[in-house]
Design a protein around this motif. Structure first.
Motif, PDB file in Angstrom:
ATOM      1  N   SER A  27      -1.456   1.960  -6.473  1.00 51.16           N
ATOM      2  CA  SER A  27      -2.206   3.263  -5.808  1.00 51.16           C
ATOM      3  C   SER A  27      -1.455   3.374  -4.560  1.00 51.16           C
ATOM      4  CB  SER A  27      -3.387   2.954  -5.663  1.00 51.16           C
ATOM      5  OG  SER A  27      -4.305   2.791  -6.931  1.00 51.16           O
ATOM      6  N   PHE A  28      -1.021   4.659  -4.285  1.00 50.56           N
ATOM      7  CA  PHE A  28      -0.277   5.109  -3.007  1.00 50.56           C
ATOM      8  C   PHE A  28      -1.378   5.919  -2.045  1.00 50.56           C
ATOM      9  CE2 PHE A  28       2.645   4.319  -6.326  1.00 50.56           C
ATOM     10  CZ  PHE A  28       3.806   3.500  -5.661  1.00 50.56           C
ATOM     11  N   LEU A  29      -1.427   5.273  -0.873  1.00 47.79           N
ATOM     12  CA  LEU A  29      -2.290   6.120   0.263  1.00 47.79           C
ATOM     13  C   LEU A  29      -1.133   6.487   1.288  1.00 47.79           C
ATOM     14  CD1 LEU A  29      -5.066   6.881   1.319  1.00 47.79           C
ATOM     15  CD2 LEU A  29      -4.747   4.727   2.854  1.00 47.79           C
ATOM     16  N   THR A  30      -1.229   7.804   1.443  1.00 47.92           N
ATOM     17  CA  THR A  30      -0.284   8.786   2.244  1.00 47.92           C
ATOM     18  C   THR A  30      -0.838  10.006   2.638  1.00 47.92           C
ATOM     19  OG1 THR A  30       2.005   9.343   2.758  1.00 47.92           O
ATOM     20  CG2 THR A  30       1.107   9.372   0.513  1.00 47.92           C
ATOM     21  N   ARG A  31       0.129  10.811   3.246  1.00 47.04           N
ATOM     22  CA  ARG A  31      -0.706  12.197   3.787  1.00 47.04           C
ATOM     23  C   ARG A  31       0.609  13.191   3.996  1.00 47.04           C
ATOM     24  NH1 ARG A  31      -2.278  10.213   9.715  1.00 47.04           N
ATOM     25  NH2 ARG A  31      -0.142   9.863  10.691  1.00 47.04           N
ATOM     26  N   GLY A  32       0.285  14.293   4.084  1.00 50.81           N
ATOM     27  CA  GLY A  32       1.082  15.342   4.536  1.00 50.81           C
ATOM     28  C   GLY A  32       1.943  15.807   3.238  1.00 50.81           C
ATOM     29  N   LYS A  33       3.219  16.377   3.516  1.00 46.88           N
ATOM     30  CA  LYS A  33       4.097  16.894   2.581  1.00 46.88           C
ATOM     31  C   LYS A  33       4.566  15.884   1.579  1.00 46.88           C
ATOM     32  CE  LYS A  33       5.743  20.936   5.527  1.00 46.88           C
ATOM     33  NZ  LYS A  33       6.724  21.409   6.000  1.00 46.88           N
ATOM     34  N   HIS A  34       4.528  14.697   2.072  1.00 48.51           N
ATOM     35  CA  HIS A  34       5.082  13.579   0.970  1.00 48.51           C
ATOM     36  C   HIS A  34       4.060  13.325  -0.010  1.00 48.51           C
ATOM     37  CE1 HIS A  34       7.480  10.154  -0.417  1.00 48.51           C
ATOM     38  NE2 HIS A  34       6.528   9.498  -0.007  1.00 48.51           N
ATOM     39  N   LEU A  35       2.751  13.125   0.467  1.00 45.34           N
ATOM     40  CA  LEU A  35       1.645  13.303  -0.742  1.00 45.34           C
ATOM     41  C   LEU A  35       1.740  14.579  -1.611  1.00 45.34           C
ATOM     42  CD1 LEU A  35      -1.119  12.442  -1.678  1.00 45.34           C
ATOM     43  CD2 LEU A  35      -2.326  13.141   0.255  1.00 45.34           C
ATOM     44  N   GLU A  36       1.650  15.529  -0.937  1.00 40.14           N
ATOM     45  CA  GLU A  36       1.683  16.936  -1.911  1.00 40.14           C
ATOM     46  C   GLU A  36       2.630  16.865  -3.043  1.00 40.14           C
ATOM     47  OE1 GLU A  36       1.849  19.983   0.919  1.00 40.14           O
ATOM     48  OE2 GLU A  36      -0.020  19.392   1.900  1.00 40.14           O
ATOM     49  N   ALA A  37       3.939  16.601  -2.549  1.00 40.67           N
ATOM     50  CA  ALA A  37       5.152  16.498  -3.334  1.00 40.67           C
ATOM     51  C   ALA A  37       4.853  15.253  -4.733  1.00 40.67           C
ATOM     52  CB  ALA A  37       6.355  16.239  -2.544  1.00 40.67           C
ATOM     53  N   MET A  38       4.372  14.356  -4.216  1.00 42.99           N
ATOM     54  CA  MET A  38       4.034  13.151  -5.389  1.00 42.99           C
ATOM     55  C   MET A  38       3.230  13.568  -6.172  1.00 42.99           C
ATOM     56  SD  MET A  38       4.836   9.588  -3.155  1.00 42.99           S
ATOM     57  CE  MET A  38       3.595   9.532  -1.978  1.00 42.99           C
ATOM     58  N   GLN A  39       2.180  14.460  -5.651  1.00 46.87           N
ATOM     59  CA  GLN A  39       1.125  14.814  -6.784  1.00 46.87           C
ATOM     60  C   GLN A  39       1.589  15.838  -7.655  1.00 46.87           C
ATOM     61  OE1 GLN A  39      -1.961  15.753  -3.416  1.00 46.87           O
ATOM     62  NE2 GLN A  39      -3.128  13.828  -4.101  1.00 46.87           N
ATOM     63  N   ARG A  40       2.450  16.712  -7.210  1.00 49.38           N
ATOM     64  CA  ARG A  40       2.886  17.644  -8.187  1.00 49.38           C
ATOM     65  C   ARG A  40       4.076  16.922  -9.036  1.00 49.38           C
ATOM     66  NH1 ARG A  40       3.820  20.530  -3.412  1.00 49.38           N
ATOM     67  NH2 ARG A  40       6.244  20.108  -3.525  1.00 49.38           N
ATOM     68  N   GLN A  41       4.697  16.252  -8.473  1.00 49.17           N
ATOM     69  CA  GLN A  41       5.831  15.903  -9.342  1.00 49.17           C
ATOM     70  C   GLN A  41       6.263  14.286  -9.450  1.00 49.17           C
ATOM     71  OE1 GLN A  41       8.349  18.510  -7.096  1.00 49.17           O
ATOM     72  NE2 GLN A  41       9.347  16.674  -5.835  1.00 49.17           N
ATOM     73  N   GLY A  42       5.347  13.694  -8.843  1.00 47.13           N
ATOM     74  CA  GLY A  42       5.727  12.150  -9.010  1.00 47.13           C
ATOM     75  C   GLY A  42       6.539  11.742  -7.935  1.00 47.13           C
ATOM     76  N   LEU A  43       6.740  10.329  -7.766  1.00 47.21           N
ATOM     77  CA  LEU A  43       7.496   9.921  -6.730  1.00 47.21           C
ATOM     78  C   LEU A  43       8.937   9.415  -7.213  1.00 47.21           C
ATOM     79  CD1 LEU A  43       8.135   8.247  -3.951  1.00 47.21           C
ATOM     80  CD2 LEU A  43       6.749   6.364  -4.826  1.00 47.21           C
ATOM     81  N   ASN A  44       9.897  10.101  -6.890  1.00 47.39           N
ATOM     82  CA  ASN A  44      11.482   9.827  -7.190  1.00 47.39           C
ATOM     83  C   ASN A  44      12.032   8.722  -6.297  1.00 47.39           C
ATOM     84  OD1 ASN A  44      14.681  10.904  -7.049  1.00 47.39           O
ATOM     85  ND2 ASN A  44      13.779  10.437  -9.109  1.00 47.39           N
ATOM     86  N   ILE A  45      12.583   7.803  -7.054  1.00 49.43           N
ATOM     87  CA  ILE A  45      13.458   6.975  -6.038  1.00 49.43           C
ATOM     88  C   ILE A  45      14.890   6.891  -6.498  1.00 49.43           C
ATOM     89  CG2 ILE A  45      13.834   4.299  -5.891  1.00 49.43           C
ATOM     90  CD1 ILE A  45      10.974   5.484  -4.676  1.00 49.43           C
ATOM     91  N   LYS A  46      15.619   7.061  -5.479  1.00 52.17           N
ATOM     92  CA  LYS A  46      17.226   7.172  -5.760  1.00 52.17           C
ATOM     93  C   LYS A  46      17.685   5.860  -5.134  1.00 52.17           C
ATOM     94  CE  LYS A  46      18.934  11.086  -4.745  1.00 52.17           C
ATOM     95  NZ  LYS A  46      19.284  12.353  -4.090  1.00 52.17           N
ATOM     96  N   ARG A  47      18.532   5.208  -6.006  1.00 53.04           N
ATOM     97  CA  ARG A  47      19.329   3.920  -5.570  1.00 53.04           C
ATOM     98  C   ARG A  47      20.903   4.298  -5.908  1.00 53.04           C
ATOM     99  NH1 ARG A  47      16.106  -1.521  -7.128  1.00 53.04           N
ATOM    100  NH2 ARG A  47      17.265  -2.317  -5.062  1.00 53.04           N
ATOM    101  N   GLU A  48      21.442   3.233  -5.155  1.00 53.29           N
ATOM    102  CA  GLU A  48      22.835   3.262  -5.547  1.00 53.29           C
ATOM    103  C   GLU A  48      23.579   3.502  -7.022  1.00 53.29           C
ATOM    104  OE1 GLU A  48      24.526   0.004  -3.316  1.00 53.29           O
ATOM    105  OE2 GLU A  48      24.066   0.856  -1.345  1.00 53.29           O
ATOM    106  N   ASP A  49      22.597   2.781  -7.867  1.00 49.17           N
ATOM    107  CA  ASP A  49      23.205   2.726  -9.147  1.00 49.17           C
ATOM    108  C   ASP A  49      22.059   3.330 -10.157  1.00 49.17           C
ATOM    109  OD1 ASP A  49      21.420   0.768  -8.536  1.00 49.17           O
ATOM    110  OD2 ASP A  49      22.331  -0.768  -9.782  1.00 49.17           O
TER     111      ASP A  49
END
Length: 313
Positions: A27-49
């Motif tokens: 579970s992720f506790l955060t706030r602001g626009k980062h929270l709003e974006a994750m609630q809408r579309q999930g959390l995206n992780i971009k790595r080199e590969d």
């Protein structure tokens, strides 16, 4: 394992996502626009590969982390005491709290609030930024060194390290986490304050002769404080390692610089302020750190966060 990420910025979001991919309930506790974006579309992780998206509990309500067995404590050091006191009546009494924060003073605050046997500490080696709300970009080395403050929970700490292995995270258990954190702190104080003042990347600091000499002065002063505070380090070898590791982070914007550019309060007290106060206790002169502390403290006073924009008063 049930894991709560407290302060899910770039670092907390990145490791939380990997842990969920590894089969843990996060579970992720955060706030602001980062929270709003994750609630809408999930959390995206971009790595080199690779790139992947997770969907989980994204919230600004600490109560939703009440059943966590482990808290990854990732808030800025300025908020440590406030957030810890909010969590104390919410968390289960046997939940562990692991600080992944910069600095070497957060452990002192957390153990006073939760008790030393519940506190784990982690030296975190990662380059991660919030590319935009809901998207975290990571590049380069990823490694964690984790240890307990009380040897009575050494086995429980080792079991938690195994959970990170399960999620394919390079993590090691150490019986000397205080020493490990100090060594990481020395890297941070060498580059974070100066990069925030100059807006230079780590590579810029390495390549510009006056800036590099200033970074070396900061490092030497902080090492003298560490040694007199009882930390066992070899100054020449430590300096060599710090600058060698910096070569692998040339394009990196330090966390303190990221905070300045986004209009957030910088972790001045936990970085420069701590060294200045400790130096005063030990009667050691730290003129370069003192100068950085004065400049950054003034900068913090001049800026406030207004809808994500940097505003000078």
């Amino acid at each position: 394992m049930r894991i709560g990420i407290v302060g899910a910025g770039a670092v907390g979001s990145f490791f939380g996502a990997l842990l969920q991919q590894g089969g843990h309930q996060v579970s992720f506790l955060t706030r602001g626009k980062h929270l709003e974006a994750m609630q809408r579309q999930g959390l995206n992780i971009k790595r080199e590969d690779e790139s992947f998206t997770i969907h989980s509990t994204f919230t600004n309500d600490p109560e939703q982390l009440a059943n966590s067995e482990l808290i990854l404590f990732c808030v800025k050091s300025n908020d440590t005491e406030h957030m810890a006191n909010k969590l104390l009546p919410i968390l289960q009494e046997n939940a562990f709290v692991m600080t992944m924060q910069n600095g070497v003073d957060n452990e002192e605050i957390l153990k006073k609030i939760f008790g030393v046997e519940r506190i784990l500490s982690c030296a975190t080696y990662v380059q991660a930024v919030i590319e935009k709300p809901g998207i975290v970009k990571q590049q380069g080395r990823v490694a964690l060194v984790i240890g307990e403050l009380d040897q009575s929970v050494s086995q429980q700490c080792a079991d938690i390290v195994a959970c990170f292995h399960q999620a394919s995270i390079d993590a090691k258990h150490t019986g000397d986490i205080v020493g490990k954190k100090w060594r990481k702190f020395l890297w941070n104080i060498t580059f974070n304050p100066l990069s925030a003042i100059s807006t230079a990347t780590v590579g810029d600091l390495l390549d510009d002769k006056p800036l590099r000499e200033t970074a070396e002065s900061i490092c030497k002063e902080a090492m003298e404080v560490a040694i007199n505070a009882g930390v066992s380090i070899d100054p020449a070898r430590t300096m060599e390692t710090i600058f060698k590791n910096a070569e692998r982070a040339r394009v990196h914007q330090t966390s303190m610089l990221q905070d300045r550019l986004s209009g957030k309060q910088m972790e001045v007290e936990s970085m420069c302020g701590y060294v200045v106060r400790k130096a005063n206790e030990l009667d050691i002169a730290v003129p370069t750190v003192q100068a950085s502390y004065s400049i950054l403290t003034f900068m913090n006073k001049q800026q406030s966060l207004d809808g994500g924009r940097l505003v000078t008063k």
